[in-house]
Design a protein around this motif. Structure first.
Motif, short mmCIF file in Angstrom:
data_model
loop_
_atom_site.label_atom_id
_atom_site.label_comp_id
_atom_site.label_asym_id
_atom_site.label_seq_id
_atom_site.Cartn_x
_atom_site.Cartn_y
_atom_site.Cartn_z
N THR A 94 0.83 -1.22 0.04
CA THR A 94 0.05 0.05 -0.09
C THR A 94 0.87 1.35 0.09
O THR A 94 0.26 2.38 -0.40
CB THR A 94 -0.85 0.04 1.23
N GLY A 150 -13.95 1.74 0.94
CA GLY A 150 -13.04 1.02 0.35
C GLY A 150 -13.32 -0.56 0.24
O GLY A 150 -12.57 -1.27 -0.50
N GLY A 179 -9.15 2.42 -4.56
CA GLY A 179 -8.63 3.70 -3.90
C GLY A 179 -9.19 4.92 -4.88
O GLY A 179 -9.72 5.99 -4.25
N VAL A 189 -7.29 5.31 2.75
CA VAL A 189 -7.75 4.42 1.23
C VAL A 189 -6.63 3.34 1.19
O VAL A 189 -7.00 2.41 0.62
CB VAL A 189 -7.51 5.59 0.13
N GLU A 190 -5.52 3.56 1.89
CA GLU A 190 -4.48 2.45 1.76
C GLU A 190 -5.20 1.20 2.36
O GLU A 190 -4.94 0.20 2.14
CB GLU A 190 -3.38 3.01 2.55
N GLN A 197 -7.03 -1.24 0.34
CA GLN A 197 -6.45 -1.99 -0.28
C GLN A 197 -6.08 -3.40 0.15
O GLN A 197 -5.98 -4.51 -0.31
CB GLN A 197 -5.15 -1.54 -0.64
#
Length: 436
Positions: A150, A334, A339, A372-373, A376
């Motif tokens: 990420t 998410g 993302g 947003v990471e 993932q």
């Protein structure tokens, strides 16, 4: 209460279109067109053509395909092999051993890729077989790879930071600088996790038997020096004001081509594949940005963002409560969107709220990217989980559980960045004044 009903209407319509399998960009354009038809008098076709053309012809956006192309070129070099050979002599004696190659390797590749999925794929294709051969625990191996991948979203040149900068019309160069220290901090937190995990589970860790002299370590690292020089040249040219983000991206492409040539991996086939890969990715992202810009325009005509910002301001939420709500919102979002889509879908409504609350937009970009990471590595739509599932032949649940401790570390990183915003703002504030 009108803005609440409008919000529910637009979100419900958007979720319906996304759930029906329509492309994200087309879904946003459809929602925008319907919103303008129902709530405004402006001609939809005229607004759509003007907005999409204006976005697509943006000079700032030219950095995006160039950075994507640089990553595609280096993805097809011997970089993953060189990362393992160059880093393993230095890291093998740390508690956790060669698992640290996952973290440091991802951090290095993130600085030339900008893509989370590409970072996981590049580092993983070499580290997974090597670490399995040495009997490292699968949970630690895959978890660190999923989490560290990420970093491609945070450490510049980050594709998502370019998109965020274009969306809010702010300096991409300053956003890049803002991502460096938080990215290093997050990588250091991951390495500390590996150290503590390996100490607590010493019986599960293989013993390192090979010792490397200092000369051997230096010799093993010499193949990494061109890559490190390329990273330094690209980021350094932006920081000092010698080059804009777009000019630095062009420098990165030329450097990647030279590096690929001297490694013997540059051929007509690899050149064409890298160009085609960059074109596909860039077109997809540009289409999403165009849809997002049209959505922002449509929302502006309905007055929804302004009214929603006024409504939230009237609730007298403290800045920390607002950030808490947004963190939960983006984590949930998410789970169903990648993302880039999550950012461009929401900024039309979120941006006025953030400005109304008085947050620095550069700082908020870093906060947003870290949140947003997390997406993932959260099922069901965690892109890094999908990449690892295909590479490691493990079920999604196992990989998600392995990555969960790193998910918690990202939450801790968000808290640290909120309490100490200077972590993100110090480098941008130190930049040369001639960078716009």
């Amino acid at each position: 209460m009108t803005e609440i009903y409008l919000t529910i209407f637009f979100i419900s319509l958007l979720l319906f279109l996304l759930g029906s399998g329509i492309w994200v960009a087309l879904s946003m354009i459809a929602v925008s067109a319907i919103g303008m038809l129902l709530f405004t008098t402006r001609p939809v076709g005229d607004a759509m053509a003007t907005t999409i053309w204006g976005t697509s012809s943006s000079w700032t956006l030219t950095a995006l395909p160039l950075f994507v192309w640089m990553g595609e070129i280096l993805f097809r070099t011997k970089l993953s092999e060189n990362l393992f050979k160059g880093l393993s002599p230095w890291l093998s004696k740390l508690p956790g051993g060669l698992v640290h190659v996952n973290v440091v390797g991802c951090a290095l590749f993130a600085a030339i890729s900008g893509s989370s999925a590409a970072t996981v794929a590049t580092v993983g294709k070499m580290s997974i077989p090597e670490l399995r051969k040495r009997k490292y625990p699968e949970k630690l191996l895959l978890g660190t790879l999923a989490g560290s991948g990420t970093l491609g979203l945070l450490i510049p040149p980050s594709i998502i930071l370019i998109i965020y900068g274009v969306t809010i019309e702010d300096s991409i160069a300053k956003l890049f600088m803002a991502g460096i220290l938080p990215g290093i901090m997050l990588a250091a937190m991951f390495m500390l996790y590996v150290i503590f995990w390996s100490i607590l589970n010493k019986r599960l860790m293989p013993k390192s038997t090979k010792n490397f002299s200092f000369v051997e370590k230096v010799q093993g690292s010499k193949q990494l020096l061109p890559v490190i020089f390329l990273i330094t040249a690209v980021i350094g040219s932006i920081y000092t004001g010698i080059a804009t983000a777009t000019e630095a991206a062009a420098l990165g492409v030329v450097g990647a081509l030279i590096l690929s040539f001297f490694q013997g991996t540059l051929s007509k086939k690899t050149f064409n594949l890298s160009l085609l890969g960059a074109t596909k990715t860039s077109c997809m992202i540009a289409f999403i940005i165009a849809g997002s810009t049209f959505l922002s325009l449509a929302m502006g005509f309905t007055g929804l963002p302004r009214n929603l910002a006024i409504w939230i301001d009237g609730m007298s939420l403290s800045p920390y409560i607002l950030l808490f709500v947004l963190t939960i919102f983006y984590i949930i979002l998410g789970m169903f969107l990648d993302g880039i889509s999550a950012v461009v879908l929401t900024m039309a409504i979120i941006e006025p709220m953030i400005r109304q609350a008085g947050f620095d937009m550069i700082w908020f970009g870093i906060y947003l990217v870290i949140v947003v990471e997390m997406a993932q590595i959260t099922p069901p739509v965690g892109f890094n989980l999908f990449v690892l599932q295909s590479m490691a032949n493990k079920d999604m649940g196992f990989i998600a559980r392995s990555a969960f401790p790193l998910f918690l570390l990202m939450i801790l990183a968000v808290i640290i960045v909120i309490i100490f915003p200077e972590i993100a703002l110090w480098l941008p504030n130190k930049m040369s004044e001639n960078i716009n």
